[in-house]
Design an enzyme around this catalytic site. Structure first.
Site, PDB file in Angstrom:
ATOM      1  N   ASP A  33      79.165   1.013  83.636  1.00 50.63           N
ATOM      2  CA  ASP A  33      78.864   0.544  82.279  1.00 50.63           C
ATOM      3  C   ASP A  33      78.042  -0.748  82.325  1.00 50.63           C
ATOM      4  O   ASP A  33      78.187  -1.539  83.252  1.00 50.63           O
ATOM      5  CB  ASP A  33      80.184   0.316  81.519  1.00 50.63           C
ATOM      6  CG  ASP A  33      79.968   0.294  80.014  1.00 50.63           C
ATOM      7  OD1 ASP A  33      78.848   0.626  79.559  1.00 50.63           O
ATOM      8  OD2 ASP A  33      80.909  -0.062  79.292  1.00 50.63           O
ATOM      9  N   SER A  55      78.840  11.145  79.566  1.00 46.51           N
ATOM     10  CA  SER A  55      80.097  11.668  79.024  1.00 46.51           C
ATOM     11  C   SER A  55      79.825  12.699  77.926  1.00 46.51           C
ATOM     12  O   SER A  55      78.716  12.738  77.361  1.00 46.51           O
ATOM     13  CB  SER A  55      80.941  10.530  78.453  1.00 46.51           C
ATOM     14  OG  SER A  55      80.431  10.132  77.203  1.00 46.51           O
ATOM     15  N   ASN A 115      74.488  -0.861  81.519  1.00 45.94           N
ATOM     16  CA  ASN A 115      73.039  -0.703  81.738  1.00 45.94           C
ATOM     17  C   ASN A 115      72.230  -1.216  80.548  1.00 45.94           C
ATOM     18  O   ASN A 115      71.216  -1.894  80.715  1.00 45.94           O
ATOM     19  CB  ASN A 115      72.693   0.782  81.950  1.00 45.94           C
ATOM     20  CG  ASN A 115      73.284   1.338  83.216  1.00 45.94           C
ATOM     21  OD1 ASN A 115      73.754   0.596  84.063  1.00 45.94           O
ATOM     22  ND2 ASN A 115      73.284   2.655  83.346  1.00 45.94           N
ATOM     23  N   GLU A 172      94.645   2.629  91.164  1.00 49.40           N
ATOM     24  CA  GLU A 172      94.606   1.186  90.907  1.00 49.40           C
ATOM     25  C   GLU A 172      93.349   0.902  90.093  1.00 49.40           C
ATOM     26  O   GLU A 172      92.267   1.398  90.411  1.00 49.40           O
ATOM     27  CB  GLU A 172      94.554   0.410  92.234  1.00 49.40           C
ATOM     28  CG  GLU A 172      95.786   0.586  93.092  1.00 49.40           C
ATOM     29  CD  GLU A 172      97.060   0.079  92.410  1.00 49.40           C
ATOM     30  OE1 GLU A 172      96.992  -0.907  91.657  1.00 49.40           O
ATOM     31  OE2 GLU A 172      98.124   0.690  92.638  1.00 49.40           O
ATOM     32  N   TRP A 186      72.238  -4.994  80.370  1.00 46.61           N
ATOM     33  CA  TRP A 186      71.407  -5.522  81.471  1.00 46.61           C
ATOM     34  C   TRP A 186      69.941  -5.527  81.042  1.00 46.61           C
ATOM     35  O   TRP A 186      69.221  -6.505  81.251  1.00 46.61           O
ATOM     36  CB  TRP A 186      71.610  -4.655  82.710  1.00 46.61           C
ATOM     37  CG  TRP A 186      70.905  -5.118  83.944  1.00 46.61           C
ATOM     38  CD1 TRP A 186      71.391  -5.945  84.915  1.00 46.61           C
ATOM     39  CD2 TRP A 186      69.566  -4.779  84.351  1.00 46.61           C
ATOM     40  NE1 TRP A 186      70.448  -6.132  85.904  1.00 46.61           N
ATOM     41  CE2 TRP A 186      69.317  -5.432  85.578  1.00 46.61           C
ATOM     42  CE3 TRP A 186      68.555  -3.984  83.806  1.00 46.61           C
ATOM     43  CZ2 TRP A 186      68.115  -5.312  86.260  1.00 46.61           C
ATOM     44  CZ3 TRP A 186      67.344  -3.875  84.482  1.00 46.61           C
ATOM     45  CH2 TRP A 186      67.132  -4.537  85.697  1.00 46.61           C
ATOM     46  N   ASN A 209      78.424  10.998  75.050  1.00 48.42           N
ATOM     47  CA  ASN A 209      77.114  10.333  75.102  1.00 48.42           C
ATOM     48  C   ASN A 209      76.028  11.072  74.322  1.00 48.42           C
ATOM     49  O   ASN A 209      74.956  10.520  74.054  1.00 48.42           O
ATOM     50  CB  ASN A 209      76.654  10.132  76.558  1.00 48.42           C
ATOM     51  CG  ASN A 209      77.372   8.995  77.265  1.00 48.42           C
ATOM     52  OD1 ASN A 209      77.468   8.968  78.487  1.00 48.42           O
ATOM     53  ND2 ASN A 209      77.892   8.035  76.500  1.00 48.42           N
ATOM     54  N   ARG A 228      85.689  -0.127  86.636  1.00 48.49           N
ATOM     55  CA  ARG A 228      84.792  -0.078  85.485  1.00 48.49           C
ATOM     56  C   ARG A 228      84.017  -1.382  85.423  1.00 48.49           C
ATOM     57  O   ARG A 228      84.612  -2.459  85.369  1.00 48.49           O
ATOM     58  CB  ARG A 228      85.557   0.135  84.174  1.00 48.49           C
ATOM     59  CG  ARG A 228      84.583   0.221  82.999  1.00 48.49           C
ATOM     60  CD  ARG A 228      85.242   0.545  81.688  1.00 48.49           C
ATOM     61  NE  ARG A 228      84.220   0.700  80.663  1.00 48.49           N
ATOM     62  CZ  ARG A 228      84.259   1.610  79.694  1.00 48.49           C
ATOM     63  NH1 ARG A 228      85.270   2.442  79.600  1.00 48.49           N
ATOM     64  NH2 ARG A 228      83.282   1.680  78.802  1.00 48.49           N
ATOM     65  N   ILE A 269      89.585   3.428  79.752  1.00 47.03           N
ATOM     66  CA  ILE A 269      89.297   4.573  80.632  1.00 47.03           C
ATOM     67  C   ILE A 269      88.164   5.432  80.061  1.00 47.03           C
ATOM     68  O   ILE A 269      87.428   6.079  80.790  1.00 47.03           O
ATOM     69  CB  ILE A 269      90.573   5.448  80.811  1.00 47.03           C
ATOM     70  CG1 ILE A 269      91.776   4.616  81.269  1.00 47.03           C
ATOM     71  CG2 ILE A 269      90.339   6.614  81.758  1.00 47.03           C
ATOM     72  CD1 ILE A 269      91.756   4.131  82.681  1.00 47.03           C
TER      73      ILE A 269
HETATM   74  C1  FPP Z   1      76.604   3.157  80.499  1.00 56.01           C
HETATM   75  O1  FPP Z   1      75.861   2.003  80.164  1.00 56.01           O
HETATM   76  C2  FPP Z   1      75.793   3.998  81.385  1.00 56.01           C
HETATM   77  C3  FPP Z   1      75.447   5.284  81.113  1.00 56.01           C
HETATM   78  C4  FPP Z   1      75.839   6.004  79.894  1.00 56.01           C
HETATM   79  C5  FPP Z   1      74.584   6.035  82.033  1.00 56.01           C
HETATM   80  C6  FPP Z   1      74.874   5.872  83.492  1.00 56.01           C
HETATM   81  C7  FPP Z   1      73.907   6.690  84.248  1.00 56.01           C
HETATM   82  C8  FPP Z   1      73.251   6.302  85.342  1.00 56.01           C
HETATM   83  C9  FPP Z   1      73.454   4.992  86.002  1.00 56.01           C
HETATM   84  C10 FPP Z   1      72.281   7.241  85.945  1.00 56.01           C
HETATM   85  C11 FPP Z   1      72.989   8.183  86.892  1.00 56.01           C
HETATM   86  C12 FPP Z   1      72.004   9.016  87.585  1.00 56.01           C
HETATM   87  C13 FPP Z   1      72.295  10.017  88.441  1.00 56.01           C
HETATM   88  C14 FPP Z   1      71.194  10.710  89.144  1.00 56.01           C
HETATM   89  C15 FPP Z   1      73.664  10.455  88.707  1.00 56.01           C
HETATM   90  P1  FPP Z   1      75.584   1.700  78.631  1.00 56.01           P
HETATM   91  O2  FPP Z   1      74.285   2.337  78.258  1.00 56.01           O
HETATM   92  O3  FPP Z   1      76.733   2.133  77.791  1.00 56.01           O
HETATM   93  O4  FPP Z   1      75.439   0.143  78.665  1.00 56.01           O
HETATM   94  P2  FPP Z   1      75.873  -0.895  77.517  1.00 56.01           P
HETATM   95  O5  FPP Z   1      77.383  -0.780  77.392  1.00 56.01           O
HETATM   96  O6  FPP Z   1      75.437  -2.191  78.063  1.00 56.01           O
HETATM   97  O7  FPP Z   1      75.154  -0.487  76.280  1.00 56.01           O
END
Ligand code: FPP
Length: 249
Positions: free
Chosen positions: A23, A68, A25, A206, A28, A71, A187, A194
């Site tokens: 979580d 998920s 991205n 854990e 960031w 999503n 996480r 969760i």
């Molecule tokens: C949650 O961050 C992240 C996701 C919903 C996507 C995660 C997916 C990847 C890292 C790519 C995986 C790729 C492969 C090939 C398996 P968020 O967008 O909810 O972040 P935020 O809470 O800061 O908004």
């Protein structure tokens, strides 16, 4: 959270199975005035780093929450961006992961994803099926409740009677049946929940929650989580610690 001093009965073992909610991205990217997509892109690079670091440390199974069931509710451009990114990531990294001894397994409902993505998943699974260094399970269009329901449906379809439906029998129909239960659940991103990930399987895992945003999760952050795990006493509901090597979770 129970913390033990060094002279107490600590389980210093490396977790056999680590599960991660990646979580943070979006935040960031926002911190850098970038569109959310760039956060997901940096998230893929973080994942590749973590796969190898886990394997180097003796973790046998790594399971990550990539998309998920919920999503789909995100804006259409973010969903399609993520789908495209995953396709590109598989193409870009498959050969390297295969060479690095990573077995890839996809868990989740594949019905809703595009034919191209389904084909890419199948190619990734087939190309890596004999690898043994680490098993990477990618939870995609996955939800813990979906998994329990689909396992029940399979059990009913197989003709199991009510008496035959046991925890062990149901586990055999779960999407994660190829792996022991997670020992360590991480996480990133500061949320402490969760979020419908591996609900059945994390019963005795854990839990480690960190403020670190997923693209920033590096080898040091992984080692800190592993050290936190190593300091926990696992009792599996008993009074004293379970014997070394007990169970997978
Ligand atoms: C949650 O961050 C992240 C996701 C919903 C996507 C995660 C997916 C990847 C890292 C790519 C995986 C790729 C492969 C090939 C398996 P968020 O967008 O909810 O972040 P935020 O809470 O800061 O908004």
């Amino acid at each position: 959270m129970l913390r033990l001093s060094a002279d107490m009965n600590c389980n210093l073992a490396v977790p056999r199975h680590v599960a991660i909610v990646m979580d943070g991205n979006g935040r960031w990217a926002k911190k850098r005035y970038l569109p959310r997509f760039f956060g997901h892109k940096a998230g893929v690079d973080a994942l590749v780093r973590v796969i190898n670091a886990c394997a180097d440390r003796g973790v046998e199974y790594l399971t990550v929450f990539a998309f998920s069931s919920e999503n789909w509710k995100r804006p259409e451009d973010e969903v399609s961006g993520l789908m495209g990114l995953v396709l590109v990531a598989v193409t870009k990294y498959l050969a390297k992961l295969a060479r690095d001894g990573v077995r890839i397994v996809i868990v989740g409902d594949r019905n809703a994803v595009s034919d191209r993505l389904r084909a890419a998943w199948l190619e990734a699974e087939t190309a890596t099926q004999h690898n043994t260094r680490i098993t990477l399970s990618v939870a995609f269009n996955y939800g813990g409740r979906w998994d329990v329901v689909q396992a029940c449906k399979q059990a009913v379809a197989a003709g199991l009677t009510a008496d035959q439906i046991t925890e062990q029998a149901l586990s055999g129909y779960m999407a994660m049946r190829h792996a022991p239960d997670p020992d360590l659940f991480i996480r990133t991103g500061g949320e402490v929940r969760i979020s419908n990930f591996l609900l059945w399987q994390v019963a005795y895992a854990e839990l480690v929650f960190t403020e670190c945003l997923w693209p920033d999760f590096d080898v040091q952050a992984l080692d800190a989580a592993l050290a936190d795990y190593a300091g926990r006493e696992r009792r599996f509901g008993a009074v004293t610690a379970a014997p070394a090597g007990a169970g997978g979770g």
